[in-house]
Design a protein around this motif. Sequence first.
Motif, PDB file in Angstrom:
ATOM      1  N   GLU A   1       0.497  -0.991  -0.484  1.00 45.31           N
ATOM      2  CA  GLU A   1      -0.096  -0.134  -0.203  1.00 45.31           C
ATOM      3  C   GLU A   1       0.670   1.502   0.294  1.00 45.31           C
ATOM      4  O   GLU A   1       1.573   1.330   0.991  1.00 45.31           O
ATOM      5  CB  GLU A   1      -0.997   0.320   1.000  1.00 45.31           C
ATOM      6  N   VAL A   2       0.605   2.876  -0.968  1.00 48.59           N
ATOM      7  CA  VAL A   2       1.255   3.607  -0.947  1.00 48.59           C
ATOM      8  C   VAL A   2       0.619   4.728   0.094  1.00 48.59           C
ATOM      9  O   VAL A   2      -0.618   4.476  -0.213  1.00 48.59           O
ATOM     10  CB  VAL A   2       0.975   4.228  -2.299  1.00 48.59           C
ATOM     11  N   THR A   3       1.045   5.131   1.238  1.00 44.43           N
ATOM     12  CA  THR A   3       1.025   5.843   2.207  1.00 44.43           C
ATOM     13  C   THR A   3       2.006   7.451   1.954  1.00 44.43           C
ATOM     14  O   THR A   3       3.446   7.221   1.433  1.00 44.43           O
ATOM     15  CB  THR A   3       1.055   5.007   3.320  1.00 44.43           C
ATOM     16  N   SER A   4       1.141   7.961   2.532  1.00 42.09           N
ATOM     17  CA  SER A   4       2.660   9.582   2.735  1.00 42.09           C
ATOM     18  C   SER A   4       3.018   9.029   4.060  1.00 42.09           C
ATOM     19  O   SER A   4       2.485   8.940   4.496  1.00 42.09           O
ATOM     20  CB  SER A   4       1.535  11.155   3.189  1.00 42.09           C
ATOM     21  N   SER A   5       4.260   9.280   4.158  1.00 41.71           N
ATOM     22  CA  SER A   5       4.992   9.796   5.113  1.00 41.71           C
ATOM     23  C   SER A   5       6.383  10.741   5.391  1.00 41.71           C
ATOM     24  O   SER A   5       5.715  11.957   4.328  1.00 41.71           O
ATOM     25  CB  SER A   5       5.823   8.243   5.520  1.00 41.71           C
ATOM     26  N   VAL A   6       6.434  10.981   6.087  1.00 44.97           N
ATOM     27  CA  VAL A   6       7.901  11.676   6.612  1.00 44.97           C
ATOM     28  C   VAL A   6       8.696  11.985   6.187  1.00 44.97           C
ATOM     29  O   VAL A   6       9.252  10.813   6.429  1.00 44.97           O
ATOM     30  CB  VAL A   6       7.387  12.272   8.558  1.00 44.97           C
ATOM     31  N   SER A   7       9.649  12.960   5.476  1.00 45.03           N
ATOM     32  CA  SER A   7      10.587  12.674   4.215  1.00 45.03           C
ATOM     33  C   SER A   7      11.597  12.888   5.303  1.00 45.03           C
ATOM     34  O   SER A   7      11.315  12.902   7.278  1.00 45.03           O
ATOM     35  CB  SER A   7      10.653  14.495   3.563  1.00 45.03           C
ATOM     36  N   VAL A   8      13.231  13.065   4.816  1.00 40.79           N
ATOM     37  CA  VAL A   8      13.914  13.019   5.429  1.00 40.79           C
ATOM     38  C   VAL A   8      14.340  15.181   7.232  1.00 40.79           C
ATOM     39  O   VAL A   8      14.572  14.666   8.208  1.00 40.79           O
ATOM     40  CB  VAL A   8      15.717  13.582   4.993  1.00 40.79           C
ATOM     41  N   TRP A   9      13.739  16.292   5.878  1.00 36.18           N
ATOM     42  CA  TRP A   9      13.264  17.095   6.301  1.00 36.18           C
ATOM     43  C   TRP A   9      12.559  17.398   7.432  1.00 36.18           C
ATOM     44  O   TRP A   9      12.500  17.853   7.914  1.00 36.18           O
ATOM     45  CB  TRP A   9      12.751  17.924   5.021  1.00 36.18           C
ATOM     46  N   GLY A  10      11.267  16.665   7.144  1.00 34.26           N
ATOM     47  CA  GLY A  10      10.133  16.559   8.315  1.00 34.26           C
ATOM     48  C   GLY A  10      10.868  15.738   9.444  1.00 34.26           C
ATOM     49  O   GLY A  10      10.732  16.245  10.230  1.00 34.26           O
ATOM     50  N   ILE A  11      11.891  14.860   9.790  1.00 37.01           N
ATOM     51  CA  ILE A  11      12.151  14.142  10.612  1.00 37.01           C
ATOM     52  C   ILE A  11      12.728  15.170  10.946  1.00 37.01           C
ATOM     53  O   ILE A  11      13.026  15.315  12.165  1.00 37.01           O
ATOM     54  CB  ILE A  11      13.016  12.732  10.193  1.00 37.01           C
ATOM     55  N   ALA A  12      14.030  15.567  10.763  1.00 37.78           N
ATOM     56  CA  ALA A  12      15.158  16.924  10.739  1.00 37.78           C
ATOM     57  C   ALA A  12      13.576  17.892  11.530  1.00 37.78           C
ATOM     58  O   ALA A  12      14.955  18.192  13.565  1.00 37.78           O
ATOM     59  CB  ALA A  12      15.690  17.261   9.725  1.00 37.78           C
ATOM     60  N   LEU A  13      12.605  18.738  11.571  1.00 37.77           N
ATOM     61  CA  LEU A  13      12.259  19.675  11.836  1.00 37.77           C
ATOM     62  C   LEU A  13      11.623  18.954  13.200  1.00 37.77           C
ATOM     63  O   LEU A  13      11.261  19.559  14.326  1.00 37.77           O
ATOM     64  CB  LEU A  13      10.612  19.884  11.527  1.00 37.77           C
ATOM     65  N   ALA A  14      10.898  17.755  12.548  1.00 38.13           N
ATOM     66  CA  ALA A  14      10.638  16.995  13.668  1.00 38.13           C
ATOM     67  C   ALA A  14      11.156  16.715  15.991  1.00 38.13           C
ATOM     68  O   ALA A  14      10.890  17.040  17.169  1.00 38.13           O
ATOM     69  CB  ALA A  14      10.052  15.966  13.784  1.00 38.13           C
ATOM     70  N   SER A  15      12.254  16.546  15.153  1.00 39.10           N
ATOM     71  CA  SER A  15      13.626  16.348  16.102  1.00 39.10           C
ATOM     72  C   SER A  15      13.651  18.164  16.741  1.00 39.10           C
ATOM     73  O   SER A  15      13.614  17.919  17.607  1.00 39.10           O
ATOM     74  CB  SER A  15      14.791  15.838  15.319  1.00 39.10           C
ATOM     75  N   VAL A  16      13.937  18.419  16.226  1.00 37.27           N
ATOM     76  CA  VAL A  16      13.943  20.595  16.281  1.00 37.27           C
ATOM     77  C   VAL A  16      12.671  20.297  17.901  1.00 37.27           C
ATOM     78  O   VAL A  16      13.120  21.359  18.304  1.00 37.27           O
ATOM     79  CB  VAL A  16      14.204  21.303  15.574  1.00 37.27           C
ATOM     80  N   LEU A  17      11.806  20.447  17.290  1.00 37.00           N
ATOM     81  CA  LEU A  17      10.461  20.274  18.302  1.00 37.00           C
ATOM     82  C   LEU A  17      10.674  19.535  19.714  1.00 37.00           C
ATOM     83  O   LEU A  17      10.345  19.905  20.443  1.00 37.00           O
ATOM     84  CB  LEU A  17       8.744  20.251  17.591  1.00 37.00           C
ATOM     85  N   LEU A  18      10.753  18.157  19.315  1.00 36.63           N
ATOM     86  CA  LEU A  18      11.340  17.557  19.982  1.00 36.63           C
ATOM     87  C   LEU A  18      11.797  18.367  21.372  1.00 36.63           C
ATOM     88  O   LEU A  18      11.597  17.586  22.425  1.00 36.63           O
ATOM     89  CB  LEU A  18      11.418  15.508  19.916  1.00 36.63           C
ATOM     90  N   TRP A  19      13.492  18.427  20.871  1.00 32.59           N
ATOM     91  CA  TRP A  19      14.465  18.791  22.234  1.00 32.59           C
ATOM     92  C   TRP A  19      13.913  20.615  22.405  1.00 32.59           C
ATOM     93  O   TRP A  19      14.336  20.860  23.771  1.00 32.59           O
ATOM     94  CB  TRP A  19      15.849  18.719  21.672  1.00 32.59           C
ATOM     95  N   SER A  20      13.113  21.182  21.524  1.00 29.99           N
ATOM     96  CA  SER A  20      12.485  22.334  22.215  1.00 29.99           C
ATOM     97  C   SER A  20      11.451  21.858  23.440  1.00 29.99           C
ATOM     98  O   SER A  20      11.471  22.962  24.216  1.00 29.99           O
ATOM     99  CB  SER A  20      11.420  23.374  21.681  1.00 29.99           C
ATOM    100  N   MET A  21      10.901  20.728  23.628  1.00 31.69           N
ATOM    101  CA  MET A  21       9.752  20.460  24.017  1.00 31.69           C
ATOM    102  C   MET A  21      10.226  19.888  25.908  1.00 31.69           C
ATOM    103  O   MET A  21      10.161  20.384  26.265  1.00 31.69           O
ATOM    104  CB  MET A  21       8.671  19.705  23.846  1.00 31.69           C
ATOM    105  N   HIS A  22      11.224  19.752  24.577  1.00 32.86           N
ATOM    106  CA  HIS A  22      12.652  19.248  25.753  1.00 32.86           C
ATOM    107  C   HIS A  22      12.756  20.099  27.658  1.00 32.86           C
ATOM    108  O   HIS A  22      13.394  20.327  28.464  1.00 32.86           O
ATOM    109  CB  HIS A  22      13.958  18.110  25.549  1.00 32.86           C
ATOM    110  N   MET A  23      13.462  20.990  26.375  1.00 33.09           N
ATOM    111  CA  MET A  23      13.865  22.533  27.020  1.00 33.09           C
ATOM    112  C   MET A  23      12.800  22.876  27.884  1.00 33.09           C
ATOM    113  O   MET A  23      12.900  23.055  29.487  1.00 33.09           O
ATOM    114  CB  MET A  23      13.937  22.786  26.241  1.00 33.09           C
ATOM    115  N   LEU A  24      11.697  23.178  27.539  1.00 33.74           N
ATOM    116  CA  LEU A  24      10.488  23.742  28.198  1.00 33.74           C
ATOM    117  C   LEU A  24       9.906  22.626  29.505  1.00 33.74           C
ATOM    118  O   LEU A  24       9.512  23.459  30.260  1.00 33.74           O
ATOM    119  CB  LEU A  24       9.047  23.836  26.862  1.00 33.74           C
TER     120      LEU A  24
END
Length: 485
Positions: free
Chosen positions: A129-152
């Motif tokens: 099945e062909v589905t939409s997923s997150v690209s390398v750029w998406g994973i990079a941005l998600a990681s930035v958000l993750l560690w921003s939440m960590h700091m909060l």
Amino acid sequence: MADHKLKLGSLTALVIGSMIGGGIFSLPKDMASGAEVGAILIGWAITAVGMLALAFVFQTLANRKPDLDNGVYTYAKAGFGNYLGFSSAWGYWISAWVGNVAYLMLLMNTLGYFFPALKTTITDPVTHEVTSSVSVWGIALASVLLWSMHMLVLRGVKTAAFINTIITIAKVIPLFAFIIILLFSFKLDIFTTDFWGTKSPDLGSVMTQVKSMMLVTVWVFIGIEGASVYSASAEKRTDVGKATILGFLSVLSLLVLVNVLSAGVMKQPELAGLENPSMAHVLAHVVGPWGATFISVGLGVSLLGALLAWTLFAAETLYVASKDGTVPAFFHRENKNAAPINALWATNIGMQIFLILNLFSAGSYQKMVALATSMILIPYLFSAAYAALLTVRKETYDKDPQDLGKDSIIAWVATVYGVWLLYAAGVEYLLLSMLLYAPGTFVYIWARKENKQVVFSAVEKLYVAAVFIGAIVAVVGLAQGKLSL
């Protein structure tokens, strides 16, 4: 964290904020993918009864067992022993951060509506099945958000809970707007086109349809125990139960309205064919392109709030479990703001690993949702079973025996519902959950040896054997391509 107490409003916001994450914004598609309106209504009825019983279980246990903090795991430990208590803590912790991975993936898909580079397409090696997923750029941005939440969160639980309250208020605004607009656009003839799905043989029987939607309904209610998780930080113990019921009833109303009203403006095949967040496309169908933008912005705010709430829950679970030796003392370390620093690091490192793994697998939002939901079924079941055990023993009912009958019915309804959910989850995700439960056993051994305690009782050795057999079967299934993450 004794000096950082949470009031009823903050506790209720934690419950609502954790439940209203990404699930409600994907509800129209996720429900329609396996069920028609009639089955959906039956499923909501089962879920409403089961989850309300579970909400009352958490309320009852919070009042009858005020000495048991972070009830999700301590109830299992008190009722069924150390290893199952640890397993509940471990399963709840993993469910919390795997769910956050799902939220981050959905957020990147939503932002991909505006920035296509954040998304890509993948082909499932098993189903093709062909589905939409997150690209390398998406994973990079998600990681930035993750560690921003960590700091909060490192700034302290009370600060994070206050911010979560503000976000929770902001996130319900687009939901109310969606409901009001669809109330005026609802068409009964669309709603009743194929009420029981008889014109769509691929959906199967009504019972098959109901079963298919069960994990979705659990996913959108995960967080119902949020106030219980923070019982140790509550200003008043009685507020824990009140926050649980208030949060549940509020979210139930929103979920049913969003789901039912969507089925009155688009037919089941149309809803099932939408991309997530499907709510955005439903509103766009009614009012035009601006509707998708409006809901996408609301989803972004909602997901940020849910990410914050679940990061708090996950870290708090490990932190509290470390106080009584259920997990190693390593996770008990706090920083100057009373934030559980080591528990937080473990949580977010786990999330980061899963985000990276999604680049090398056919992972999707729906699969992360199913996995997170499967991991939390065991903690929910043990909580309900412990409440039932108290009524059988008549424990804590000496002063008010008149409540025994009512509490017994509620506890057994919640227990039966928990067993039904395990059945509805299906073998695939139960095996995959064993693959995540198994490594936790080594953390349990670490904690038991650290406290110079006997590691396993005779019965617990049987539990451990069952978990590892399930994990081995899962590894073989993954190797043969019969299972996938």
